[in-house]
Write an enzyme that holds these catalytic residues in place. Structure first.
Site, PDB file in Angstrom:
ATOM      1  N   HIS A   1       0.825  -1.217   0.000  1.00  7.24           N
ATOM      2  CA  HIS A   1       0.000   0.000   0.000  1.00  7.24           C
ATOM      3  C   HIS A   1       0.858   1.265   0.000  1.00  7.24           C
ATOM      4  O   HIS A   1       0.522   2.251   0.654  1.00  7.24           O
ATOM      5  CB  HIS A   1      -0.935   0.015   1.224  1.00  7.24           C
ATOM      6  CG  HIS A   1      -2.038  -0.992   1.130  1.00  7.24           C
ATOM      7  ND1 HIS A   1      -3.209  -0.751   0.462  1.00  7.24           N
ATOM      8  CD2 HIS A   1      -2.132  -2.260   1.602  1.00  7.24           C
ATOM      9  CE1 HIS A   1      -3.991  -1.824   0.543  1.00  7.24           C
ATOM     10  NE2 HIS A   1      -3.363  -2.758   1.219  1.00  7.24           N
TER      11      HIS A   1
ATOM     12  N   ASP B   1      -0.683  -4.945   5.968  1.00 12.35           N
ATOM     13  CA  ASP B   1      -1.680  -5.814   5.327  1.00 12.35           C
ATOM     14  C   ASP B   1      -1.421  -5.970   3.834  1.00 12.35           C
ATOM     15  O   ASP B   1      -0.753  -5.144   3.209  1.00 12.35           O
ATOM     16  CB  ASP B   1      -3.086  -5.241   5.533  1.00 12.35           C
ATOM     17  CG  ASP B   1      -3.214  -3.849   4.943  1.00 12.35           C
ATOM     18  OD1 ASP B   1      -2.258  -3.055   5.095  1.00 12.35           O
ATOM     19  OD2 ASP B   1      -4.251  -3.555   4.334  1.00 12.35           O
ATOM     20  N   GLU B   2      -1.951  -7.031   3.294  1.00  9.11           N
ATOM     21  CA  GLU B   2      -2.062  -7.247   1.845  1.00  9.11           C
ATOM     22  C   GLU B   2      -0.759  -6.997   1.088  1.00  9.11           C
ATOM     23  O   GLU B   2      -0.724  -6.245   0.123  1.00  9.11           O
ATOM     24  CB  GLU B   2      -3.161  -6.341   1.263  1.00  9.11           C
ATOM     25  CG  GLU B   2      -4.526  -6.625   1.847  1.00  9.11           C
ATOM     26  CD  GLU B   2      -5.629  -5.785   1.198  1.00  9.11           C
ATOM     27  OE1 GLU B   2      -6.643  -6.369   0.816  1.00  9.11           O
ATOM     28  OE2 GLU B   2      -5.456  -4.557   1.083  1.00  9.11           O
ATOM     29  N   VAL B   3       0.310  -7.628   1.523  1.00  5.39           N
ATOM     30  CA  VAL B   3       1.575  -7.478   0.802  1.00  5.39           C
ATOM     31  C   VAL B   3       1.608  -8.479  -0.349  1.00  5.39           C
ATOM     32  O   VAL B   3       1.489  -9.685  -0.146  1.00  5.39           O
ATOM     33  CB  VAL B   3       2.774  -7.708   1.742  1.00  5.39           C
ATOM     34  CG1 VAL B   3       4.079  -7.493   0.986  1.00  5.39           C
ATOM     35  CG2 VAL B   3       2.687  -6.780   2.946  1.00  5.39           C
TER      36      VAL B   3
END
Lengths: 428, 428
Positions: A185, A245-247
């Site tokens: 992100h 998050d969400e790597v």
């Protein structure tokens, strides 16, 4: 119990509301924190009502309650029922997440929502301030980040703006927890900070696009050390949200130097280990500034070494009760966001769904239950900006507010509906 | 083609926009109607741009286009491309339905949305003004209807308010078609008009509650005759929407006098025949005032005798193509609303769904296709009021606006997305 006009002389009258703060240090000049007392005792009898609280934060909650008890009748008289109220929150962390990266939110929108939060006794603004799409935070050490990464020179939060938000929140008993989410992100960070992001490859050629923060360079950690030094001093709260998050591992996997690094570190092909390697360094940086940290659940799931006081925010809707059980079972503090993603809209009274969540309804011991310190209603910004933020968030978030404040046994939907209808009118 | 600053002297300059209305009767002092010409031809060359239209309504559309072609550059100059545009609407009826009964809408909200409609070349405000929940229309002949049936004395539209809406709309080339939906959806009418609604029974006892308009009493038709006389004179449009949807037969079935009447009329137990009996009388009343009428599809489905120029509005989402085929196959004019119920919200870019509708994609002859005169985006008011109307309706309705205005072959979603993004900014 009678209804007392506050104005008409011929009837019983409330002349004064005395506010008594009992602690020696009322807290008026400090910031609210996780252990602040928000309890209050309110006695409304003529001629003087009394509001007692241990700390100023409880007094603020009591004043909010008092103002909601007063109503105006058809003749313009202000009435309040004789009442005695002993009130305190069920959960200590009651947050609203605003996302100022997907769409920039003007300062006025943020302040308006701090007001709405106070009306609903929320006490944490989780400020998801930057993300892939834009970097509106104007850094003192690294002004290029917003110069290059914001949507425009106008779409930024200057240091003065940030101070204004923090103070406006403080005066309402609201903590401001900034989130600087890494290593994923972070596309917008890359525009103003050379070599921060991982160059992606197609075979042996760089593609020109970039992935998550580059975890193999010392310069990355030099930057983060300085950056979080600033953040730690700009934001007074004891916690920083560090994201995690969400790597997406695709870019790391494509990069020859990253692959080489993986080999050297003995990570094999387990890129979650590389992620944890990075995250642990970031956590250490935050710790070195005496900050606690909140992370999204993946950081826990990927088995990063976490300090015992780490707060894990559970956001994945699928089987979140199980995740709460795991997180608290491992001894970590948890915050629940999963059932309260208010950016997901649907037709009709979806507040009932939010209201009906019982946060402690997960398998675990009493000790585990105590580790769930609260929750957050999240309004991610992909489809939200100043034009629709307020009607999208309120009064739906009020349902979450009551769930996090009131006792476990306050669950009747019809009663809640009637309160919510009146409360909505009060907020207009 | 170059970009021409309108201000800087050293470059080519647009000094004037000439508007030429070619018809002898420009229509400036009349109302727009279904057959009005909205075509225009716009030529932008230096030093004088020319906008030609048959009628003033086309000139209004051309002025809207012109204003959207002008943009401001970073230095404050106003620029417009040299252009030649020949433009006209694909469908003659391009409407927005606003519902002022479920929630009252302040006059300002209605006017704001008339502006937005003009920005998007909509030309019909379908004003669903009353319904079960409230009767905000202040009738001249029957003031009790709103005295008793409105949410409050403040939640009404006075005759002056209604005139203001009509004139504000006219100046933007927008027709105002009021809907007074009967015999169902009329609970609020019953409060101010005794004996208008059917008393419901439980066995031989009246329950005290009421059903649809009572179709068996002469007093009902006396009332409707007078009421629609007023409506016909207050609203200048050639059409009135007479509703006719969702009539629940339970109350009629429970009422002994209605049952007796059914027997006398030879309707057996087919209450759709009773509904048609009622509707036909209402249609005759409207006809007697030289008004055309629009009805919801059930009136057609239930085989009421309809005048050939009846307009049938198709709203049921299930198999609406088939319904369009039936309605036009029977020779009636149709309006499509079914795929454009914008009060139904969902996460993400649902405008694509609205945009991708091809209204003429139903089985039928060329002649049948010509009978579909347009469509409406409907924003029913159960969960809409002044606090969320504008961001809920716009720019989603813009997708419907383009579908109803532009050629059939304008369907590329990515192109539409880019136009919509710019257009949204223009509307802010």
């Amino acid at each position: 119990r009678g209804r007392w006009p506050l104005g008409a002389r011929a009837e019983p009258e409330l002349l004064e509301l005395q506010v008594v703060i009992e602690s020696r240090d009322a807290g008026c000049h400090s910031y609210p924190h996780l252990a602040s007392s928000e309890a209050y005792h309110l006695t409304i009898t003529e001629p003087v009502a009394i509001l007692k609280a241990e700390e100023v934060w409880g007094a603020l909650r009591g004043l909010e309650t008092f103002s909601q008890l007063v109503h105006e009748d058809d003749y313009g008289s202000f009435l309040v029922n004789e009442s005695e109220i002993d009130d305190f929150p069920r959960f200590a962390h009651r947050g609203i997440l605003l996302d100022t990266s997907r769409h920039y939110l003007p300062l006025k929108s943020i302040l308006t929502n701090l007001d709405a939060m106070a009306f609903n006794k929320f006490n944490v603004l989780h400020w998801h301030i930057v993300d892939d799409q834009s970097f509106p935070y104007q850094s003192i050490y690294f002004p290029e980040l917003s110069d290059k990464g914001a949507y425009s020179y106008n779409h930024i939060y200057t240091p003065a703006d940030v101070q204004l938000v923090i103070e406006y929140a403080r005066l309402r008993g609201i903590r401001v927890i900034p989130e600087f989410d890494t290593p994923g992100h972070t596309q917008s960070w890359g525009k103003g900070q050379k070599d921060l992001l991982t160059p992606c490859y197609n075979g042996e050629q760089p593609t020109g696009s970039f992935g998550p923060v580059n975890p193999i360079l010392n310069t990355t950690y030099d930057f983060m050390t300085k950056f979080f030094k600033e953040i730690s001093s700009v934001f007074p709260d004891a916690y920083i949200h560090l994201g995690g998050d969400e790597v997406n591992f695709d870019c790391w996997k494509s990069n020859p130097e990253v692959k080489e690094f993986m080999k050297k570190q003995g990570f094999g092909i387990d890129y979650a280990k590389l992620e944890s390697y990075y995250i642990q360094k970031i956590l250490d940086i935050a710790s070195s500034y005496n900050k606690g940290y909140i992370v999204w659940q993946e950081v826990f799931d990927n088995k990063a070494q976490l300090k015992p006081d780490t707060v894990v925010q559970v956001w994945m809707e699928n089987n979140y009760a199980h995740e709460l059980s795991s997180v608290t079972g491992a001894g970590f503090t948890a915050i629940l966001a999963a059932p309260w993603y208010l950016d997901y809209i649907s037709y009709g009274q979806d507040w009932k769904k939010y209201y009906s969540v019982e946060p402690l309804n997960f398998p675990g011991s009493e000790k585990q239950k105590k580790l769930l310190i609260g929750g957050e209603a999240c309004l991610w910004g992909e489809f939200v900006d100043a034009t629709n933020l307020t009607p999208r968030l309120w009064p739906r978030a009020s349902a979450v507010g009551e769930r996090l404040w009131s006792s476990r046994n306050v669950t009747n939907l019809q009663d809640a509906y009637e309160r919510l209808v009146s409360h909505r009118c009060r907020m207009l």
